[in-house]
Design a protein around this motif. Structure first.
Motif, short mmCIF file in Angstrom:
data_model
loop_
_atom_site.label_atom_id
_atom_site.label_comp_id
_atom_site.label_asym_id
_atom_site.label_seq_id
_atom_site.Cartn_x
_atom_site.Cartn_y
_atom_site.Cartn_z
N UNK A 1 0.86 -1.17 0.00
CA UNK A 1 0.00 0.00 0.00
C UNK A 1 0.90 1.22 0.00
N UNK A 2 0.30 2.39 0.00
CA UNK A 2 1.10 3.60 0.02
C UNK A 2 2.03 3.67 1.22
N UNK A 3 1.70 2.93 2.27
CA UNK A 3 2.52 2.90 3.49
C UNK A 3 3.96 2.49 3.22
N UNK A 4 4.20 1.67 2.19
CA UNK A 4 5.56 1.14 1.96
C UNK A 4 6.53 2.23 1.53
N UNK A 5 6.00 3.37 1.13
CA UNK A 5 6.86 4.47 0.70
C UNK A 5 7.18 5.46 1.82
N UNK A 6 6.73 5.19 3.03
CA UNK A 6 6.96 6.14 4.11
C UNK A 6 8.43 6.56 4.25
N UNK A 7 9.39 5.63 4.25
CA UNK A 7 10.79 6.06 4.38
C UNK A 7 11.24 6.96 3.23
N UNK B 1 14.27 -6.49 -3.07
CA UNK B 1 13.23 -6.01 -3.98
C UNK B 1 12.53 -4.74 -3.47
N UNK B 2 12.25 -4.68 -2.17
CA UNK B 2 11.60 -3.50 -1.60
C UNK B 2 12.64 -2.42 -1.29
N UNK B 3 13.31 -1.95 -2.34
CA UNK B 3 14.43 -1.02 -2.18
C UNK B 3 14.01 0.32 -1.62
N UNK B 4 12.74 0.69 -1.77
CA UNK B 4 12.27 1.96 -1.19
C UNK B 4 12.21 1.88 0.32
N UNK B 5 12.19 0.66 0.86
CA UNK B 5 12.21 0.46 2.32
C UNK B 5 13.63 0.26 2.82
N UNK B 6 14.40 -0.56 2.11
CA UNK B 6 15.74 -0.88 2.60
C UNK B 6 16.79 0.16 2.25
N UNK B 7 16.61 0.88 1.14
CA UNK B 7 17.59 1.89 0.72
C UNK B 7 16.88 3.17 0.26
#
Length: 249
Positions: free
Chosen positions: A13-19, A219-225
């Protein structure tokens, strides 16, 4: 100031982009991170009507009702299908397309066509609920499947991941104005580990044009990096002409 619209992938969801949103806003940019119908905080809207076409309209509607122009439209994973369709519907509002470790479809392709083995394996572990076939079912530790290793991050994701309707992945992408779509500059920010699985011609062309970044993470690079992804997006937003230097993080 740039305007970014960030579209999430399957089960998110949009939440994954919080960082990532935090970094971009700190740099002074306008950022939207909508959630697609039937997922995340909109999971109560799940129904047999939810498919790729509806998700495309979700994003096209954000562009239209927020009256956004010259948008940097970013899609992660399945979100690559969605941003391609949304840009096709609203090409006059999109300045640049960014595929964030994402599917890069042609007209008539579904995500199953592009990533059949992965999607069909996911389907084996799905189930039918109230007549809706669901995949990417949440379970303890599921967040780690997307790359994060930090237990706190995985737990944060596990609280938010939702099942995804299979029709979204099976429905072919319908394009209405391919000429306008292909005129929009396209950029690719991918995980180093997925480069070998991507279309060699596409990768070579993007690299030659200076429109390819690879980041060595999951794969979830917007969260990890998020910082590395933000750096790439800011360079993309500032780019005026093709042919500038590729940046590898």
């Amino acid at each position: 100031m740039a305007t970014f619209v960030l579209v999430h992938g399957g089960g998110h969801g949009g939440w994954c982009y919080q960082p990532l949103v935090g970094v971009l806003r700190e740099a002074g940019h306008e950022v939207y991170a909508p959630t697609l119908t039937g997922l995340g905080e909109r999971s109560h809207l799940l129904g047999p009507h939810v498919d790729l076409g509806l998700h495309i309209e979700d994003i096209a509607a954000v562009l239209r009702y927020e009256d956004l122009r010259d948008v940097v439209l970013v899609g992660h994973s399945y979100g690559g299908m969605v941003i391609t369709g949304a840009a096709d519907r609203a090409a006059e509002r999109v300045g640049k397309l960014v595929y964030l470790d994402a599917a890069t479809p042609a007209g008539g392709q579904s995500l199953v066509d592009i990533a059949g083995p992965i999607m069909n394996e996911a389907r084996k572990h799905g189930k039918v609920v109230d007549g809706i076939e669901l995949v990417l079912l949440p379970s303890p530790g599921a967040g780690a499947f997307y790359g994060p290793a930090d237990p706190d991050v995985v737990a944060w994701m596990d609280e938010r991941l939702t099942a995804h309707p299979w029709p979204c992945f099976e429905q072919p992408l319908e394009l209405t104005d391919e000429d306008a779509l292909r005129a929009i500059p396209q950029y690719h920010v991918v995980c180093t580990s997925t480069l070998a699985t991507r279309d060699p011609e596409l990768v070579a062309g993007a690299r030659k044009a200076g429109r390819l970044w690879d980041i060595d993470t999951g794969h979830d690079l917007m969260i990890t990096e998020p910082r590395a992804v933000a750096d790439a997006l800011l360079e993309i937003a500032a780019a005026q002409v093709p042919g500038w230097t590729v940046c590898s993080k």
